[in-house]
Structure formats: structure tokens, C-alpha cells
Design a protein around this motif. Sequence first.
Motif, PDB file in Angstrom:
ATOM      1  N   ASP A   1      13.979 -62.922  33.786  1.00  0.00           N
ATOM      2  CA  ASP A   1      14.549 -64.254  33.558  1.00  0.00           C
ATOM      3  C   ASP A   1      13.589 -65.356  34.002  1.00  0.00           C
ATOM      4  O   ASP A   1      13.484 -66.391  33.343  1.00  0.00           O
ATOM      5  CB  ASP A   1      15.881 -64.410  34.299  1.00  0.00           C
ATOM      6  CG  ASP A   1      17.018 -63.629  33.665  1.00  0.00           C
ATOM      7  OD1 ASP A   1      16.885 -63.180  32.502  1.00  0.00           O
ATOM      8  OD2 ASP A   1      18.060 -63.451  34.347  1.00  0.00           O
TER       9      ASP A   1
ATOM     10  N   GLN B   1      15.746 -57.467  35.417  1.00  0.00           N
ATOM     11  CA  GLN B   1      16.389 -58.552  34.654  1.00  0.00           C
ATOM     12  C   GLN B   1      16.183 -59.884  35.367  1.00  0.00           C
ATOM     13  O   GLN B   1      15.833 -60.877  34.737  1.00  0.00           O
ATOM     14  CB  GLN B   1      17.882 -58.275  34.475  1.00  0.00           C
ATOM     15  CG  GLN B   1      18.609 -59.345  33.682  1.00  0.00           C
ATOM     16  CD  GLN B   1      18.130 -59.427  32.251  1.00  0.00           C
ATOM     17  OE1 GLN B   1      18.269 -58.480  31.506  1.00  0.00           O
ATOM     18  NE2 GLN B   1      17.559 -60.550  31.863  1.00  0.00           N
TER      19      GLN B   1
ATOM     20  N   SER C   1      13.136 -60.747  27.992  1.00  0.00           N
ATOM     21  CA  SER C   1      14.275 -59.850  27.966  1.00  0.00           C
ATOM     22  C   SER C   1      13.924 -58.642  28.824  1.00  0.00           C
ATOM     23  O   SER C   1      12.747 -58.323  28.985  1.00  0.00           O
ATOM     24  CB  SER C   1      14.530 -59.418  26.508  1.00  0.00           C
ATOM     25  OG  SER C   1      15.521 -58.438  26.445  1.00  0.00           O
TER      26      SER C   1
ATOM     27  N   CYS D   1      21.335 -55.645  32.406  1.00  0.00           N
ATOM     28  CA  CYS D   1      20.458 -55.629  31.226  1.00  0.00           C
ATOM     29  C   CYS D   1      21.304 -55.454  29.970  1.00  0.00           C
ATOM     30  O   CYS D   1      22.250 -54.658  29.952  1.00  0.00           O
ATOM     31  CB  CYS D   1      19.448 -54.486  31.308  1.00  0.00           C
ATOM     32  SG  CYS D   1      18.252 -54.643  32.649  1.00  0.00           S
TER      33      CYS D   1
END
Length: 179
Positions: free
Chosen positions: A140, A136, A145, A175
Motif C-alpha cells: 500500500d 499488503q 497490489s 490480500c
Amino acid sequence: MAAYHQMGHDSWNLVADGNLGPYAGMILSPVNNTPAETQDRLEGLGLQRTLLDVVFDPQLYQPQVNRGCLPYWKHFPKDMDTADTTNQQWWNDLCVSSALAAADLRANAVCSPSNLPKVFDDDYYSFLVERGNATQQAADDHKLSALMTCVVSTKELTKAGRPLHLASILTRSTCRRAY
């Protein structure tokens, strides 16, 4: 809940005709196609590509047995056969390189890398959460995603109370989606 088509050997024809029916997206398979083949096929989808949620799965579940095209991908570790896979930094680097591979394809999302364990225990499920969180963070950085990969033993799901216990571990992830 949306349905996704897991891209397998020679399954691009199923998405290329534009009739995906209930499918919201596709999960790319680096075992079956090289990066160049995958990029060409994604570009070949034309406008349909914009309608699909394209997810990159690093597919490192059993790389000693099922490598296929994996060695052609940047995320595939050169030291796969000799690495200390208990090393957290090795896995964190793999999360970063998996997110980069997804970004290179202009995918919408990336699954966290995972392997298949010898033993499905709480430590393994916590490992999945850690990999999901690291993925995650890396996702980012690329405006992607991330999906936490959840490899769960069906035997585990038959034990009284175990599914709820597993859910309590797996939902600790940052997540928002799971694979």
C-alpha cells in the motif's frame, strides 16, 4: 480467472514477441535474473509492458538450495543463513524490502515472501496469512497490489475436510489475491 506466465530461465522470449495469448501478466523471477537484467527486459517490452500485470515474487522458498541471482537483489537478506526465521520482525522487514524491490521495478504487484516448511500445519498457514497482511501494508505504501503466497501441501488437500479448513485460515488475509 487470469493466467500468468512464471518467468523461468530464458523465458523472456515468450513474452517479448507480443503474443501472450491468454496471459494477463507475468511473475518475475529474481532467482533467474539480476535486477539490472530484469529492468532492461521490462523496458524492452515497450508498449506491451503497459498491457501486462507484472508481479514480483521474492522467491525465498529454498534459498539455501536455489539462490541463483537472489544475492544481487536488495530484498535478499544478508543474514539469510544465520537469521532466526521464527522472528516476526525479520519477516516483516522482508515484506517491506520485497515491496520496495517490486516498486523499484515499477511492477504492479508483489507476492508475500514465504519459505517451505518442514511441517504443513495450521501454524504454517497462519504464518502465510500474517506474511500476506504485512506485505499488503508494505505494498500500500508503494501503491502496489499484494498477493498472499499460498504454499499448500497436496497431501493436505486429500484429507477429508482439510481443504475447507485451510480455506478458512487462508481467507483471513487482507490480500485480495493469492499466489
